[in-house]
Structure formats: structure tokens, C-alpha cells
Design an enzyme around this catalytic site. Sequence first.
Site, short mmCIF file in Angstrom:
data_model
loop_
_atom_site.label_atom_id
_atom_site.label_comp_id
_atom_site.label_asym_id
_atom_site.label_seq_id
_atom_site.Cartn_x
_atom_site.Cartn_y
_atom_site.Cartn_z
N ASP A 279 10.81 2.71 -8.51
CA ASP A 279 9.70 1.75 -8.46
C ASP A 279 9.76 1.07 -7.10
O ASP A 279 10.68 1.27 -6.31
CB ASP A 279 9.76 0.75 -9.63
CG ASP A 279 8.37 0.19 -9.92
OD1 ASP A 279 7.49 0.28 -9.04
OD2 ASP A 279 8.16 -0.35 -11.02
C1 NOJ Z 1 5.32 -1.64 -9.08
C2 NOJ Z 1 4.97 -1.33 -10.50
O1 NOJ Z 1 6.05 -1.70 -11.36
C3 NOJ Z 1 4.65 0.14 -10.73
O2 NOJ Z 1 4.23 0.31 -12.04
C4 NOJ Z 1 3.62 0.59 -9.75
O3 NOJ Z 1 3.29 1.93 -9.99
C5 NOJ Z 1 4.18 0.41 -8.35
N1 NOJ Z 1 4.45 -1.00 -8.12
C6 NOJ Z 1 3.24 0.93 -7.28
O4 NOJ Z 1 2.13 0.14 -7.20
#
Ligand code: NOJ
Length: 741
Positions: A279
Amino acid sequence: MKKCFITLGLLLASLSYAQKNTEQKIDALLQKMTLEEKVGQLNQYTNDANPTGPLVINPNKEKEIKEGKLGSMLNVMGADRTRKYQELAMQSRMKIPLLFGLDVIHGYKITFPLPLAEAASWDLPLIEQSARIAATEAAASGVHWTFAPMVDIARDPRWGRVMEGAGEDTFLGSKIAYARVKGFQGNQLGDVTSVMACAKHFVGYGAAVGGRDYNSVDMSNRMLWETYLPPFKATVDAGVATFMNSFNDLNGIPATANAYLQRDILKGKWKFDGFIVSDWSSINEMIAHGYAKDSKDAAAKALLAGNDMDMESSAYRNYLVELVREGKVPETVVDDAVRRILRKKFELGLFDNPYKYCDLKRQEKALNNLEHAKVAREMAAKSIVLLKNEQNILPLSKDLKTIAFIGPMVKPKRNNHGFWAVDLKEVDSSYIVSQWEGLERKVGKNTKLLYAKGCDIEGNNRSGFEEAIAVAKQSDVVIVSIGERHDMSGEAKSRSNIHLPGIQEEFIQELQKTGKPIVILINAGRPLIFNWIADNMPTIVYTWWLGSEAGNAIADILFGDYNPSGKLPMTFPRDEGQIPLYYNHFSTGRPSKDDNDVVYKSTYIDLPSSPKFAFGYGLSYTTFSYTDLKLSSDKMKSNEQLSISFTLTNSGKYMGEEVVQLYLKDRFGSVVRPVKELKGFQKVKLNPGEQKTITFTIDNELLSFYNDQLQWISEPGTFDIMIGSSSQDIRLQSSFELMPN
Ligand code: NOJ
């Protein structure tokens, strides 16, 4: 039949030939790539213009793409913009195309209801179609990969991200997870209407302590396997191309560097051949977790544990080459991660044509397809849940003389998209049908519509009350649209207080004094608490956030052009003090029979322990009766099946759809079993007076669970059958014995 087998055989043979061919091409590439170029493939940067996390600007981005130091970008969209970056990648020595990823969570140009709202439809084909449309639009805009579906089981409505998943139930959540992957990925990767799906967040993120985003998770392995892992397994079964790990630690090990999850379970036991992306910056965040000494240590730990791509940490970019040269990370591990990423680039057809998804004409066509809006309208109507309709105020007559449409949600447009809507430059807000416009289009010329805002969502400004009350007094019916702001749920939007914000409830109390019939619309990304309204107002419609077609869909429901059929995918608590509250809990040794049974029972002394609205609950304008339960036998062995059937009758006046729900309870076992578990559902459409025989088939799989040795088994004994209209509204009951073989 024979011909069918031959065709299938040929298809499989050609598939495995293609796979072999791809692996050989990857071998050849890997042999030519330098270590720096290999590490480049594991690196992902955001576009600075649309960050979806804490942005660190790297001024050398474009130079690094030309040097082959980047494998993927996120937050770049549009056939022209993706082409621009792809052209830079084509200037690199190895000419390996970039992957473009984006959070296409509930629609691209046409926004669909929040995923939690869609889950309330329990309509798997339509949910699949919604993902299909999102994929078609996104792929036409140069996007190869969506960071969806989020398949985290969520039992805590304080957690802002409940809006992004399918709710609290593993059975429903797994079915929806499967449907969404199928929808995003279509027939196969490489079709120009398909994007790669990404099952996230692996795993346990929805169980963050206290519902606080990014917080720790501590759970038993049995809970992990039985409740939280199955939706992820369903995505693997559906052929999901990628996984994203999560920000949380699980039992003390951050998911990003959790080898048990990523290597043993996902890539080992489940044989997942796609790749795992971290993430946003979650590799570096392991320093703050206290699990990695520094960014270099974090890079080593993440890669060794199976995290293939680094989103936004730059830990791989800065340290992996060094780590391999120092012998701390074997190059074979890097090779495996690169192979997984290249495999997907081949499957998408990017090596044949890196600009395959950058076609301006296709983009123009896909982003202006009126069919998409029609499906979004249907999906939105089916996502709405009718919570109360005591005096049958709904559906409204189209002949009403004057309707007052009041509240802070009536006129704004952008709100209706909810959180995680794609911020397209191409889209202006006129594309959204506001709630006001929806109503305006619905009513005839003879109906007068009056408006007043009344109050804000937050704060205590009462200056609009008077005007709103005056408007209400002039009307035959008052519709009030209230709730939480669209950005009060979503990532980093946890709330400790999930009551209806501001003075909205007080405002409704004032409106009630007019004595007019009032319909309440509640817009939200999570279950909210609104006890006074729930107890005192006869008509309540839970609309969530419904997307581009919100206004039309709400009007369809209000006037009965669509009969509500949504059912809650999450339990609504009475108070935050009950959370986590979910229907399939274990039984204690002192369960209470009902809310009055409190003495020395597992209850609160200041609050009933039952929910305000139960999982699976939702009304219709018609009524359904359940009769004539029949079992094919009252016994079965584990290698046999048992069928359960009953008659469903539309006993009311309107055509409608009912989501019939089958719950089972294993009366006792070698470990404690939930009080009931959803094990089947069907969405059935019936005309007034029409009947249908509904059948569910029970097999051993549905009766199995993880024992304390983590073995997936069933145990002989009695199982209770409960069939109903919600997890609480059980209409038919019986039981059967699972016999030893
Ligand atoms: C953080 C989020 O937790 C995740 O779900 C998302 O896909 C990413 N950022 C990218 O935006």
C-alpha cells in the site's frame, strides 16, 4: 458433447502453450536486464497532480522512466496522458512498458453507488456489470489496473473505509468479491475493455482496533481463516491478477512484511501467480511501526516476505540493488518479483502494443455511453434500503400538488459521488443528477416543488429552520435529505461518533411539529446512529451515496417506479458502545433470550444488546410470505447433499424483489460456532399474488469450519436451519442431522 471436450482440450493446450511462451519471453528478458533495471520494474510512483496519499515530489520522475527505473505509475489517467508517460518508457533501453494503476472503486466517469451500497443490492450479476462498466471506461482511458475490489470484512462502522467493501459478512462478501473481479477483468486480461483487479488489503485491515484507520490488528488464526481470508480466496478463484497488502500489522507483523500471509498462504497454498503491491508507502511505514530499523531494512523485509512492488516508498529504488550486492537479498527473489510483474504486462498485451489502451477515439466513445448511465441508475435504485414505511407514505403519488424537498443534501451535486470517486478533468459536475433534478424530472407539470436547505450537515446554525418550516407547511408531503458529508467516510475518515452529525436530528424534530407527512432520506457511507428519527419518524430511506444517477434513482424509489429491494450488508448499532456488533457472533455461556432478559446475562445495563437495524434487513412496498418448508431428508452424510425448499409468495400489492436468506447454526462443535451464519441467498422477483418454490442445496462445504488445529472440517451433529427476510426476521425453521460417514 465429444466436440465440446475436443474444443476445451484444444483451448487448454493453446493456453498452456501461450503461458509457456510467455515464461520463455520473460526468461529472455531477465537475462538481458541489469539488476538496476530489474529493481526498476518493482518501483511505482504516483502522478503528482492527483495524489491519493501523502505526496513526496520526485523531480526526476520522467528521467527515471527513460532510464528504465520505473515499472508502474498510479493516478495517471486519460488516453493522452498515459501515452505521454508510455512514450518515455519506450525510450528506455529495454523498452518495457509501464503499468498504469488507479483507484477505480465505484465507477470511472459514470460513478456507481459506493461499494457498500452496491452490496446492499445483493444482486451479484448487477454488481459484476457495474465493475464491467467501470473497467470499460477506465481501460479506454489508458488505465490497466484498478486497486479494487476492497474485500476487507468490516464489522466496525467507525472505520471510514466500510464504505469501500461489502460489509460484515464473509459469505456475502466472498460472492461479491468474486463478482467484482470477474467484472473488472472480463473474459481475459488483454481485452481492451478489461483492467487488472487488485484484491486488497491483505489482510485484516477491516479489524483495526477501535475502528481507527491504519491501526493494529490482533486476531486468532481461526478468525483470520474463517472470517477474513475467504473473500480474498474468492478473488484468487476468480483469477484476480494482483493483490495489495495492508497498512496494519497482523498479530505484531506488518502485513507488508508478513511472509506467512504473502508467501505461505497467498503464493504458496493458494498458488497465486500474480503480483503483490504494497500500500502507499507501507514499506517505509514499517519504520514507524517499529518493525524495520530504516528504509533499507524495510525494503529487505518486504521483498523477502513476498511484497513484489513498492508503491511510493522508494525503499526498493534506493536500496534493493545494494541489498542484492551485499548478499542480503538473493537476486532470485528479485527475479521472481520481476517475473510476476512482467507476466501481467505480457498478459495485457503491452509488449505487442504499449499504446493499446491509449486510443482517444475509444475513450471518447466509452466515456459517452448512455447505456452506462442506465445501468448506474438501476444499480443505484437497487442499493437503496427502505428502513421504515409505517404509514405507507411511500410510494408517493405523482398527482401530489405540492412537495417540499428540504435539507442540505438536496441541491449539491458532487456529494452524490461519495468518497473515492475518480476526479476526472473531463467530467464536470453537471454529469451528476442531483437529488433535486431527479425529483424535478419525475413529477408532472401539476406538482409544485418547494425547496429550503434548513440546516447544514455540521455545526449548529439554526437560521434556516424558519424558512424550511414555512415551506413544509405549504406542502402535501415533505421529503428531507440529510446524512453525513460525502468525505466523512473513506480512507482516513474514521469517526468516534457516528451519530447523525450537527443539528440535523433537531431540525427533523422541528419539522415534525408541522404535522406533515415526512419522508427521511439518509445519505451516508456507513451505518449511522439516528435513534430519535428511527423511533419517531414513520418513513426512512437509507440512500448511502449513490453516484452519478443518485437523483433519478431516489426519485424512482420515492414514486414506486422501482420497489425497494435493498438489504443491509452491515448491522446498524444503537450506540457506539455496542461496536463491534455483528449478527454472526459466537454465543456466550450467558446469552440473553431478548432485550428484557438481562439479569446475569451477557448484556449492557444501560442499553439493549440488539441492533437498531439488523444485518439483512430491508423493506419493500409489497409483502412476502414464506410457507411450506420441506427438506429432502432430515439426515445427510458428508458426501451427500440435502435440499431445502419452500414457497415464497408476493402477498402484497406491488411487484417486488425479495432477498431470501438462508442461515445455518451448528448446534455444538469442538470449537464454539456462531449463533447463525448466512449460507445462501437468492434475489427473487414476483408479481402480486405470484408464488415460487425456492430451493437451497446444502453440502458438506457449507457445514465446514476451521477447528482448533486449523483443519477445514465438518463435525456430525445437529444443524438448525433458519430462513428469513433478514438475520432477525426468521420466517421458517427446521433442523437436520449430519451423520458420521
Ligand atoms: C492507500 C489506500 O489504502 C489504497 O487502498 C489505495 O489503493 C492506495 N492508497 C492508492 O491510492
